[in-house]
Design a protein around this motif. Structure first.
Motif, PDB file in Angstrom:
ATOM      1  N   ALA A 169       0.755  -1.313   0.197  1.00 22.73           N
ATOM      2  CA  ALA A 169       0.311   0.077   0.090  1.00 22.73           C
ATOM      3  C   ALA A 169       0.856   1.170  -0.005  1.00 22.73           C
ATOM      4  CB  ALA A 169      -0.863   0.094   1.303  1.00 22.73           C
ATOM      5  N   VAL A 170       0.250   2.441  -0.075  1.00 22.75           N
ATOM      6  CA  VAL A 170       0.944   3.621   0.223  1.00 22.75           C
ATOM      7  C   VAL A 170       0.543   3.934   1.649  1.00 22.75           C
ATOM      8  CG1 VAL A 170       1.015   6.190  -0.553  1.00 22.75           C
ATOM      9  CG2 VAL A 170       0.542   4.605  -2.398  1.00 22.75           C
ATOM     10  N   TYR A 171       1.812   4.285   2.154  1.00 21.01           N
ATOM     11  CA  TYR A 171       1.632   4.645   3.769  1.00 21.01           C
ATOM     12  C   TYR A 171       1.655   5.922   3.773  1.00 21.01           C
ATOM     13  CZ  TYR A 171       1.772  -0.237   4.839  1.00 21.01           C
ATOM     14  OH  TYR A 171       1.363  -1.722   5.073  1.00 21.01           O
ATOM     15  N   TYR A 172       0.859   6.433   4.692  1.00 19.94           N
ATOM     16  CA  TYR A 172       0.754   7.771   4.708  1.00 19.94           C
ATOM     17  C   TYR A 172       0.990   8.126   6.581  1.00 19.94           C
ATOM     18  CZ  TYR A 172      -1.643   8.330   0.466  1.00 19.94           C
ATOM     19  OH  TYR A 172      -1.888   8.105  -0.911  1.00 19.94           O
ATOM     20  N   CYS A 173       1.752   9.289   6.778  1.00 21.32           N
ATOM     21  CA  CYS A 173       1.976   9.669   8.168  1.00 21.32           C
ATOM     22  C   CYS A 173       1.046  10.860   8.288  1.00 21.32           C
ATOM     23  CB  CYS A 173       3.371  10.265   8.331  1.00 21.32           C
ATOM     24  SG  CYS A 173       3.660  11.323   9.770  1.00 21.32           S
ATOM     25  N   ALA A 174       0.466  11.051   9.671  1.00 19.85           N
ATOM     26  CA  ALA A 174      -0.606  12.011   9.935  1.00 19.85           C
ATOM     27  C   ALA A 174      -0.531  12.608  11.338  1.00 19.85           C
ATOM     28  CB  ALA A 174      -1.955  11.471   9.713  1.00 19.85           C
ATOM     29  N   ALA A 175      -0.752  13.848  11.433  1.00 20.33           N
ATOM     30  CA  ALA A 175      -0.750  14.540  12.953  1.00 20.33           C
ATOM     31  C   ALA A 175      -2.115  15.137  13.168  1.00 20.33           C
ATOM     32  CB  ALA A 175       0.170  15.708  12.655  1.00 20.33           C
ATOM     33  N   GLY A 176      -2.215  14.903  14.523  1.00 19.35           N
ATOM     34  CA  GLY A 176      -3.711  15.672  14.943  1.00 19.35           C
ATOM     35  C   GLY A 176      -3.612  15.986  16.442  1.00 19.35           C
ATOM     36  N   ILE A 177      -4.618  16.607  16.960  1.00 17.35           N
ATOM     37  CA  ILE A 177      -4.571  16.680  18.246  1.00 17.35           C
ATOM     38  C   ILE A 177      -5.843  16.023  19.000  1.00 17.35           C
ATOM     39  CG2 ILE A 177      -3.567  19.071  18.171  1.00 17.35           C
ATOM     40  CD1 ILE A 177      -6.149  20.425  18.397  1.00 17.35           C
ATOM     41  N   ARG A 178      -6.659  15.493  18.262  1.00 20.03           N
ATOM     42  CA  ARG A 178      -7.702  14.594  18.877  1.00 20.03           C
ATOM     43  C   ARG A 178      -7.354  13.298  19.235  1.00 20.03           C
ATOM     44  NH1 ARG A 178     -12.744  15.252  15.320  1.00 20.03           N
ATOM     45  NH2 ARG A 178     -13.685  13.744  16.732  1.00 20.03           N
ATOM     46  N   TRP A 179      -7.638  12.831  20.276  1.00 18.41           N
ATOM     47  CA  TRP A 179      -7.519  11.300  20.547  1.00 18.41           C
ATOM     48  C   TRP A 179      -8.834  10.748  21.101  1.00 18.41           C
ATOM     49  CZ3 TRP A 179      -2.913   8.462  20.151  1.00 18.41           C
ATOM     50  CH2 TRP A 179      -3.034   7.178  20.762  1.00 18.41           C
ATOM     51  N   ASP A 180      -9.651  10.062  19.935  1.00 21.66           N
ATOM     52  CA  ASP A 180     -10.878   9.439  20.482  1.00 21.66           C
ATOM     53  C   ASP A 180     -10.626   7.937  20.345  1.00 21.66           C
ATOM     54  OD1 ASP A 180     -12.426  11.902  18.324  1.00 21.66           O
ATOM     55  OD2 ASP A 180     -11.946  12.026  20.483  1.00 21.66           O
TER      56      ASP A 180
END
Length: 124
Positions: free
Chosen positions: A92-103
């Motif tokens: 697959a294509v692997y993506y890195c992501a950043a966020g401030i929510r933790w649900d």
């Protein structure tokens, strides 16, 4: 703004290993939870792993548990995904992501910033 750049993808035989890196610029990653997602051709983007901003909590998709490890070095502004015992289904294509929510329920919409992706191909 946070810019994310993935690296480390490539072609590997089944059973092999790869280590993906995600380098951030623009802002420190100290206050961001980080995630890895992947998307195979013709399929929706799916969650792989995530790690809290402190690095103390991590979650994994059932399909990669025990084989993949997510880690981070905040002083280096970098997140890693160590992938062992790779299978053709991991292609697959692997993506890195950043966020401030933790649900509790993980959703790509929880992540505001995304990299361009790196291709991982596992041959049988």
């Amino acid at each position: 703004q946070v810019q994310l750049v993935e690296s480390g993808g490539g072609l590997v035989q089944a059973g092999g290993s790869l280590r993906l890196s995600c380098a951030a610029s623009g802002r420190t990653l100290d206050n961001y939870h980080m995630g890895w997602f992947r998307q195979a051709p013709g399929k929706e983007r799916e969650f792989v792993a995530r790690i809290s901003w402190t690095g103390s909590i991590s979650d994994y998709a059932d399909s990669v548990k025990g084989r993949f490890t997510i880690s981070r070095e905040n002083r280096m502004n970098t997140v890693y995904l160590q992938m062992n015992s790779l299978k053709p289904d991991d292609t697959a294509v692997y993506y890195c992501a950043a966020g401030i929510r933790w649900d509790a329920k993980i959703d790509p919409r929880q992540f505001a910033y995304w990299g361009q992706g790196t291709q991982v191909t596992v041959s049988s």
